[in-house]
Scaffold this motif. Structure first.
Motif, PDB file in Angstrom:
ATOM      1  N   ALA A 177      -3.029   3.667  -2.742  1.00  0.00           N
ATOM      2  CA  ALA A 177      -3.022   3.034  -3.874  1.00  0.00           C
ATOM      3  C   ALA A 177      -2.261   1.509  -3.653  1.00  0.00           C
ATOM      4  CB  ALA A 177      -2.294   3.742  -5.235  1.00  0.00           C
ATOM      5  N   ILE A 178      -2.456   0.838  -4.449  1.00  0.00           N
ATOM      6  CA  ILE A 178      -1.679  -0.567  -4.388  1.00  0.00           C
ATOM      7  C   ILE A 178      -0.554  -0.536  -5.538  1.00  0.00           C
ATOM      8  CG2 ILE A 178      -1.927  -3.126  -4.743  1.00  0.00           C
ATOM      9  CD1 ILE A 178      -5.120  -2.643  -4.276  1.00  0.00           C
ATOM     10  N   ALA A 179       0.697  -0.907  -4.915  1.00  0.00           N
ATOM     11  CA  ALA A 179       1.851  -1.036  -5.846  1.00  0.00           C
ATOM     12  C   ALA A 179       2.175  -2.526  -5.925  1.00  0.00           C
ATOM     13  CB  ALA A 179       3.037  -0.397  -5.153  1.00  0.00           C
ATOM     14  N   ALA A 180       2.085  -2.971  -7.131  1.00  0.00           N
ATOM     15  CA  ALA A 180       2.733  -4.273  -7.488  1.00  0.00           C
ATOM     16  C   ALA A 180       3.446  -4.358  -8.384  1.00  0.00           C
ATOM     17  CB  ALA A 180       1.262  -5.037  -8.372  1.00  0.00           C
ATOM     18  N   GLY A 181       4.968  -4.378  -8.012  1.00  0.00           N
ATOM     19  CA  GLY A 181       5.898  -4.321  -8.716  1.00  0.00           C
ATOM     20  C   GLY A 181       6.117  -2.849  -9.008  1.00  0.00           C
ATOM     21  N   LYS A 182       6.227  -2.469 -10.242  1.00  0.00           N
ATOM     22  CA  LYS A 182       6.252  -1.282 -10.777  1.00  0.00           C
ATOM     23  C   LYS A 182       4.958  -0.693 -11.276  1.00  0.00           C
ATOM     24  CE  LYS A 182      11.156  -1.899 -12.644  1.00  0.00           C
ATOM     25  NZ  LYS A 182      11.894  -1.967 -13.874  1.00  0.00           N
ATOM     26  N   THR A 183       3.999  -1.409 -11.138  1.00  0.00           N
ATOM     27  CA  THR A 183       2.550  -0.983 -11.346  1.00  0.00           C
ATOM     28  C   THR A 183       1.950  -0.368 -10.332  1.00  0.00           C
ATOM     29  OG1 THR A 183       2.531  -2.557 -13.292  1.00  0.00           O
ATOM     30  CG2 THR A 183       0.272  -1.751 -12.475  1.00  0.00           C
ATOM     31  N   ILE A 184       1.384   0.846 -10.449  1.00  0.00           N
ATOM     32  CA  ILE A 184       0.564   1.413  -9.407  1.00  0.00           C
ATOM     33  C   ILE A 184      -0.984   1.365  -9.777  1.00  0.00           C
ATOM     34  CG2 ILE A 184       0.077   3.440  -8.003  1.00  0.00           C
ATOM     35  CD1 ILE A 184       2.880   2.376  -7.429  1.00  0.00           C
ATOM     36  N   LEU A 185      -1.570   0.684  -8.817  1.00  0.00           N
ATOM     37  CA  LEU A 185      -3.165   0.622  -9.167  1.00  0.00           C
ATOM     38  C   LEU A 185      -3.793   1.840  -8.370  1.00  0.00           C
ATOM     39  CD1 LEU A 185      -3.478  -3.198  -8.795  1.00  0.00           C
ATOM     40  CD2 LEU A 185      -3.272  -2.052 -11.089  1.00  0.00           C
ATOM     41  N   SER A 186      -4.082   2.737  -9.034  1.00  0.00           N
ATOM     42  CA  SER A 186      -4.806   3.931  -8.199  1.00  0.00           C
ATOM     43  C   SER A 186      -6.161   3.719  -8.057  1.00  0.00           C
ATOM     44  CB  SER A 186      -4.462   5.281  -8.930  1.00  0.00           C
ATOM     45  OG  SER A 186      -3.157   5.610  -9.113  1.00  0.00           O
ATOM     46  N   ARG A 187      -6.912   4.022  -6.954  1.00  0.00           N
ATOM     47  CA  ARG A 187      -8.216   3.933  -6.791  1.00  0.00           C
ATOM     48  C   ARG A 187      -9.035   2.572  -7.211  1.00  0.00           C
ATOM     49  NH1 ARG A 187     -11.054   8.678  -5.686  1.00  0.00           N
ATOM     50  NH2 ARG A 187     -12.999   7.858  -6.334  1.00  0.00           N
ATOM     51  N   PRO A 188      -8.209   1.527  -6.670  1.00  0.00           N
ATOM     52  CA  PRO A 188      -8.896   0.237  -6.807  1.00  0.00           C
ATOM     53  C   PRO A 188     -10.227  -0.048  -6.512  1.00  0.00           C
ATOM     54  CG  PRO A 188      -7.386   0.214  -4.814  1.00  0.00           C
ATOM     55  CD  PRO A 188      -7.097   1.551  -5.389  1.00  0.00           C
ATOM     56  N   PHE A 189     -10.875   0.693  -5.636  1.00  0.00           N
ATOM     57  CA  PHE A 189     -12.210   0.628  -5.459  1.00  0.00           C
ATOM     58  C   PHE A 189     -12.951   1.585  -6.331  1.00  0.00           C
ATOM     59  CE2 PHE A 189     -10.165  -1.427  -1.909  1.00  0.00           C
ATOM     60  CZ  PHE A 189     -11.106  -2.438  -1.374  1.00  0.00           C
ATOM     61  N   GLY A 190     -12.765   2.094  -7.313  1.00  0.00           N
ATOM     62  CA  GLY A 190     -13.249   2.855  -8.094  1.00  0.00           C
ATOM     63  C   GLY A 190     -14.109   4.144  -7.385  1.00  0.00           C
ATOM     64  N   ALA A 191     -15.392   4.169  -7.853  1.00  0.00           N
ATOM     65  CA  ALA A 191     -16.110   5.286  -6.860  1.00  0.00           C
ATOM     66  C   ALA A 191     -16.323   5.086  -5.728  1.00  0.00           C
ATOM     67  CB  ALA A 191     -17.461   5.266  -7.971  1.00  0.00           C
ATOM     68  N   ILE A 242       0.911  -1.080  -0.077  1.00  0.00           N
ATOM     69  CA  ILE A 242      -0.054  -0.001   0.200  1.00  0.00           C
ATOM     70  C   ILE A 242       0.815   1.230   0.025  1.00  0.00           C
ATOM     71  CG2 ILE A 242      -1.720   1.248   1.233  1.00  0.00           C
ATOM     72  CD1 ILE A 242      -2.513  -1.624   0.067  1.00  0.00           C
ATOM     73  N   VAL A 243       0.654   2.149  -1.137  1.00  0.00           N
ATOM     74  CA  VAL A 243       1.681   3.261  -1.122  1.00  0.00           C
ATOM     75  C   VAL A 243       0.573   4.555  -1.290  1.00  0.00           C
ATOM     76  CG1 VAL A 243       3.282   2.185  -2.212  1.00  0.00           C
ATOM     77  CG2 VAL A 243       1.625   3.112  -3.712  1.00  0.00           C
ATOM     78  N   SER A 244       1.151   5.753  -1.181  1.00  0.00           N
ATOM     79  CA  SER A 244       0.452   6.977  -1.231  1.00  0.00           C
ATOM     80  C   SER A 244       0.583   7.550  -2.792  1.00  0.00           C
ATOM     81  CB  SER A 244       1.043   8.136  -0.206  1.00  0.00           C
ATOM     82  OG  SER A 244       1.214   7.923   0.995  1.00  0.00           O
ATOM     83  N   SER A 245      -0.657   7.857  -3.223  1.00  0.00           N
ATOM     84  CA  SER A 245      -0.683   8.244  -4.490  1.00  0.00           C
ATOM     85  C   SER A 245      -1.508   9.722  -4.590  1.00  0.00           C
ATOM     86  CB  SER A 245      -1.537   7.322  -5.643  1.00  0.00           C
ATOM     87  OG  SER A 245      -1.668   7.766  -6.852  1.00  0.00           O
ATOM     88  N   GLY A 246      -0.865  10.660  -4.605  1.00  0.00           N
ATOM     89  CA  GLY A 246      -1.638  12.041  -4.401  1.00  0.00           C
ATOM     90  C   GLY A 246      -2.100  12.146  -3.035  1.00  0.00           C
ATOM     91  N   ASN A 247      -3.291  12.407  -2.825  1.00  0.00           N
ATOM     92  CA  ASN A 247      -4.056  12.456  -1.478  1.00  0.00           C
ATOM     93  C   ASN A 247      -4.638  11.241  -0.967  1.00  0.00           C
ATOM     94  OD1 ASN A 247      -3.306  15.093  -1.276  1.00  0.00           O
ATOM     95  ND2 ASN A 247      -5.013  15.647  -2.303  1.00  0.00           N
ATOM     96  N   GLU A 248      -4.373  10.129  -1.831  1.00  0.00           N
ATOM     97  CA  GLU A 248      -5.022   8.728  -1.505  1.00  0.00           C
ATOM     98  C   GLU A 248      -4.009   7.703  -1.370  1.00  0.00           C
ATOM     99  OE1 GLU A 248      -7.771   8.456  -4.932  1.00  0.00           O
ATOM    100  OE2 GLU A 248      -9.316   9.565  -3.965  1.00  0.00           O
TER     101      GLU A 248
END
Length: 284
Positions: A35-49, A27-33
């Motif tokens: 996100a999930i870091a999987a290797g070099k990939t950042i999954l922002s807003r994994p829960f959508g709306a 779990i990492v910070s992405s802006g003010n929220e």
């Protein structure tokens, strides 16, 4: 314990760095929220709306080359918890499911040869267990249905586990289906239930125990399952933590006048078999 630690250490050493990285998410910070870091990939807003206040990695579950990561999102309100699953090591970019769950915060996950399954209570307040399984990038409800009897606080229906009102007779299925059912049981019977040591560390709600005992008793009557099922069930009935409750469940079903006669007969026979296997001589 020492051998287990050595095996784990050896396995870690032979993993290439790229493979080892695929086995972890963070779990990492992405802006003010978050996100999930999987290797070099950042999954922002994994829960959508769906707004969540906090993300937590509940666990990672390797299954061959693929690893499934269970992530919980917590928020205030009537649905305090939801989940997503991130699959890594598929040969493509990390894949995240849509949010799923029953609003309950507790969940148990397992990876088997046939896929990945998450079990949780039917509602945020508890209730019978329901299961979700990974299916082509989605977590689908496996064996439950909407049920008003476990409705959420806001009146929306929760979920209830499918429990047998009676036992399906073996003669209702052809030999090929009979063999497939027994094979599926042998493959997918929960790992937490296979040894007394794990059972003594595992919480089993009363509703889940009843559903488990009922299913075992019914399946034990099928051709090819007469020995397989009782052998698998022996640790449960012999365990110090759950054995007494398992036998009480047999007695309650066997003596319940509202239970189907076929079901009562099945649990009586199964209970007698389990009494013999764990060397208990008390009559049902």
């Amino acid at each position: 314990m020492t051998r287990a630690l050595l095996a784990i250490t050896a396995a870690a050493l032979v993993l290439a760095p790229s493979v080892a990285a695929q086995r972890r998410v963070a779990i990492v910070s992405s802006g003010n929220e978050q996100a999930i870091a999987a290797g070099k990939t950042i999954l922002s807003r994994p829960f959508g709306a769906q707004l969540v206040d906090r993300l937590s990695v509940i666990g990672s579950y390797p299954a061959g080359r693929v690893t499934y990561h269970l992530v919980r999102g917590d928020a205030a309100g009537q649905c305090p918890s939801r989940f997503v699953v991130v699959a890594t090591g598929t040969g493509a970019a990390p894949e995240a499911s849509e949010p799923f769950g029953t609003c309950a915060g507790q969940a148990r996950a397992a990876a088997t040869r046939t896929g990945f399954v998450v079990t949780m209570p039917a509602t945020a307040q508890g209730g019978p267990p329901v299961r979700f399984g990974w299916d082509s990038g989605k977590m689908r409800l496996l064996d439950a249905m909407p049920a008003a009897v476990v409705a959420e606080a806001d009146g929306a229906p929760g979920y209830a586990a499918r429990q047998a009102a009676t036992c399906r007779t073996p003669t209702s299925a052809d030999p090929g289906t009979q063999a497939a059912v027994v094979e599926e049981f042998t493959r997918d019977y929960p790992g937490d239930f296979r040894t007394q040591s794990t059972l003594n560390r595992t919480d089993i709600p009363a509703d889940e125990l009843r559903a488990t005992v009922t299913g075992l008793a019914c399946l034990a009557r099928w051709p090819g399952a007469e020995t397989v099922v009782p052998e698998a069930a022996t640790p449960l009935f012999a365990s110090k933590r759950h054995g007494e409750a398992a036998f009480r469940t047999i007695q309650v079903i066997a003596r319940d006048p509202n239970s189907d006669a076929n079901l009562r007969a099945a649990v009586r026979a199964f209970g007698a078999e389990m009494l013999y296997r764990v060397d208990r001589r008390e009559p049902l």
